[in-house]
Design an enzyme around this catalytic site. Structure first.
Site, short mmCIF file in Angstrom:
data_model
loop_
_atom_site.label_atom_id
_atom_site.label_comp_id
_atom_site.label_asym_id
_atom_site.label_seq_id
_atom_site.Cartn_x
_atom_site.Cartn_y
_atom_site.Cartn_z
N ASP A 67 0.73 -1.20 0.16
CA ASP A 67 -0.03 0.22 0.11
C ASP A 67 0.90 1.31 0.07
OD1 ASP A 67 0.90 -0.34 2.55
OD2 ASP A 67 -0.96 -1.26 3.20
N ASN A 136 -7.86 -3.47 14.40
CA ASN A 136 -9.02 -3.79 13.84
C ASN A 136 -9.11 -4.89 13.05
OD1 ASN A 136 -8.03 -2.59 11.66
ND2 ASN A 136 -9.55 -0.89 11.49
N HIS A 138 -7.34 -5.05 10.39
CA HIS A 138 -6.95 -5.05 8.76
C HIS A 138 -5.66 -5.56 8.60
CE1 HIS A 138 -4.82 -0.88 10.28
NE2 HIS A 138 -3.90 -1.80 9.44
N GLU A 143 -9.66 -2.38 5.41
CA GLU A 143 -10.26 -2.15 6.75
C GLU A 143 -11.65 -3.03 7.09
OE1 GLU A 143 -8.99 -0.24 8.86
OE2 GLU A 143 -7.86 1.45 8.20
#
Length: 247
Positions: A67, A136, A138, A143
């Site tokens: 990313d 979380n 990811h 996400e």
């Protein structure tokens, strides 16, 4: 999913570096999928150390990062291209032309993502994909959602991800709100997936990844379905797991 337990961050880093180095030694022209953030820094330092000792050669390796922040160029100290160059690539004998990161400077999100998808696919996807895991759940910047993502796409970062990444910026307001990221489907094309996790703040996400239901609400849970996924995590990251059995 195979789980390797490490005693601490340094032990985790050595184990991760061992697996990556074995891939490169067995296949000198390996295609490595790489990750940024604080988690892999120790592994990169170990790989640099082995390179300096003459134990590993990166001259034929190609890399594909997960990313990049949208809007940041390669010379921005907060960009992932800058991170990879200064943390890893500048210290080994890799050909920079073989190192690839999504183009965060392209304002056309659809074009930037399509170009990166084409690049990764034309290479034959990765032999080994290194991943961290967010608090979380990811992976990359995929996400929590109601569906699993497919190809490279532009994502709006969640407040928890922005908060977690704010430590790397002068202030939270400076953290970009969007990023280009490989999709879950692209990640799953890797021949091997290697997940690194360290610290108590990752314990819930690691438990959900290993023992929870497969759901896009925890993107990392999809890795349970990969045929060759190895998780290397330290005691604190594994502290909420009730079972250490490999599946």
């Amino acid at each position: 999913m195979k789980v390797l337990k490490a005693s601490n961050y340094d032990d985790m880093s050595r184990k991760v570096a061992n697996i990556i180095s074995a891939q490169v030694i067995l296949k000198p022209d390996a295609r490595l999928g790489l990750a940024t953030g604080t988690t892999p820094i120790g592994a990169y330092k170990q790989l640099i150390n082995w390179y300096e000792k003459g134990d590993i050669d990166f001259s034929e390796v190609s890399t594909y990062n997960l990313d990049e922040y949208r809007g940041l160029g390669k010379d921005d100290p907060q960009s992932y291209r800058y991170f990879m160059d200064h943390t890893f690539f500048d210290h080994i004998n890799i050909d920079k032309a073989r190192t690839h990161v999504p183009d965060g400077t392209n304002p056309d999100a659809a074009a930037a993502c399509a170009a990166y998808d084409k690049l990764v696919k034309s290479a034959g996807y990765t032999d080994l994909q290194l991943l961290g895991i967010g608090r979380n759940g990811h992976i990359g910047f995929n996400e929590p959602s109601d569906v699993f993502s497919k190809g490279t796409h532009c994502v709006d970062l969640t407040p928890s991800t922005i908060e977690a990444n704010a430590r790397l910026f002068d202030k939270a307001e400076d953290v970009p709100r969007q990023a280009y990221t490989m999709g879950v489907q692209t990640i799953m094309h890797a021949e091997m997936i290697l997940v690194a996790a360290s610290g108590a703040d990752k314990a819930e996400a690691v438990r959900n990844m290993i023992e929870g239901p497969v759901t896009p609400e925890c993107p990392a849970s999809i890795l349970q379905l990969h045929t060759n996924c190895v998780v290397v995590a330290d005691d604190k990251a594994l502290s909420q797991c009730t079972s250490m059995a490999s599946v």
